[in-house]
Write an enzyme that holds these catalytic residues in place. Structure first.
Site, PDB file in Angstrom:
ATOM      1  N   ARG A   1       0.824  -1.214   0.000  1.00  0.00           N
ATOM      2  CA  ARG A   1       0.000   0.000   0.000  1.00  0.00           C
ATOM      3  C   ARG A   1       0.863   1.270   0.000  1.00  0.00           C
ATOM      4  O   ARG A   1       0.621   2.210  -0.750  1.00  0.00           O
ATOM      5  CB  ARG A   1      -0.912  -0.001   1.229  1.00  0.00           C
ATOM      6  CG  ARG A   1      -1.885  -1.175   1.308  1.00  0.00           C
ATOM      7  CD  ARG A   1      -3.098  -0.974   0.412  1.00  0.00           C
ATOM      8  NE  ARG A   1      -4.039  -2.077   0.520  1.00  0.00           N
ATOM      9  CZ  ARG A   1      -4.996  -2.169   1.451  1.00  0.00           C
ATOM     10  NH1 ARG A   1      -5.106  -1.229   2.370  1.00  0.00           N
ATOM     11  NH2 ARG A   1      -5.817  -3.192   1.449  1.00  0.00           N
TER      12      ARG A   1
ATOM     13  N   ASP B   1     -15.839  11.156   7.996  1.00  0.00           N
ATOM     14  CA  ASP B   1     -14.753  10.232   7.690  1.00  0.00           C
ATOM     15  C   ASP B   1     -13.440  10.922   8.051  1.00  0.00           C
ATOM     16  O   ASP B   1     -13.355  12.161   8.052  1.00  0.00           O
ATOM     17  CB  ASP B   1     -14.758   9.833   6.213  1.00  0.00           C
ATOM     18  CG  ASP B   1     -13.965   8.555   5.958  1.00  0.00           C
ATOM     19  OD1 ASP B   1     -14.580   7.470   5.936  1.00  0.00           O
ATOM     20  OD2 ASP B   1     -12.726   8.624   5.801  1.00  0.00           O
TER      21      ASP B   1
END
Length: 280
Positions: free
Chosen positions: A43, A152
């Protein structure tokens, strides 16, 4: 010409992994077990390459500076999986429409406020699904004091969610009647939420493991597929905080693979495999 930044896992050290673990925990409460070392490499290496940093260490040093705060958001986003879809885990929306919203409608029409919370809204499919459920079960909701808080940790996905624009593939989960009722084509193959429904969601950046500048309580909270990133102590602390934000008889919806292990301590009763009700 050889790249001047790391391209192989051999240049990714254990010290780099430990630094990522520290950042993830401090910034977002994310717990990365030792088994995630390879996943972290896959990632984070993309971000190292895209920024043309000389090494993982240089990249990690950069994100912890004032100049690297925007990239810090990208790092946290890279460490989490923003997999979402419209009306994901449909039973939650069926319960919301048949049980929660009718009760809220009576209260709101009597002059009280109505609040729902999508606590990890990602790119917006969850709160917009909630909004469609609200408008279906309570068509005049947007003309009352009825709002959906959508939060978020990542500012980029919050911005995307706020725009409310999705391509044809992304909206496949929306029933055709609701798509035609609540969305308009943009002319380039995308669709955008339009009309009164846009007055319902309020999108904000919020770290669930930091302080919450939130007033009042909620009739229902969606917090799904988030706590999988936390250790047990962080997870239980979050469940308690969310329960404290529920009205009596309010509902907490969790992910299909999640459970509130401390439900009784939080004053919650499980009414379905992934639905909990706040005790009176």
């Amino acid at each position: 010409m050889k790249d001047q930044f790391p391209v192989s896992e051999s240049e990714y050290t254990d010290a780099d992994f430990q630094k990522v673990r520290q950042i993830a925990r401090e910034q977002a409460g994310i717990h990365l077990p030792a088994t995630k070392k390879a996943l972290v490499y896959s990632r984070v290496s993309r971000r190292v390459r895209e920024l043309n940093q000389s090494s993982f260490q240089a990249y990690l040093n950069f994100v912890t500076t004032a100049a690297g705060q925007n990239e810090m958001q990208n790092l946290i986003c890279a460490l989490t999986t923003n997999v979402t879809s419209f009306f994901r885990e449909r039973s939650h929306f069926d319960h919301l429409e048949s049980v929660v919203i009718p009760q809220m409608a009576m209260k709101v029409r009597a002059g009280k406020r109505g609040r729902l919370w999508s606590a990890a809204c990602s790119t917006g499919q969850e709160p917009w699904s909630i909004a469609m459920s609200v408008m279906t079960a309570f068509p005049d909701a947007a003309s009352h004091d009825f709002r959906i808080l959508a939060t978020d940790i990542n500012a980029n996905v919050v911005a995307q969610a706020t725009e409310g624009t999705y391509n044809a593939e992304e909206i496949e989960g929306i029933p055709p009647a609701r798509k035609s009722q609540f969305m308009e084509p943009t002319g380039n193959g995308d669709y955008r939420f339009d009309g009164p429904i846009r007055r319902l969601p309020a999108f904000r950046v919020l770290n669930l493991n930091a302080s919450w500048p939130i007033q009042g309580s909620f009739s229902a909270i969606f917090c799904r597929n988030v706590v999988i990133y936390f250790d047990d102590a962080t997870r239980e602390h979050l469940w308690q905080r969310l329960a404290d934000k529920l009205e009596p008889n309010g509902f907490l919806y969790v992910g299909h693979s999640e459970r509130v292990s401390c439900a009784s301590q939080c004053g919650l009763t499980q009414v379905a495999p992934t639905i909990y009700r706040k005790d009176q």
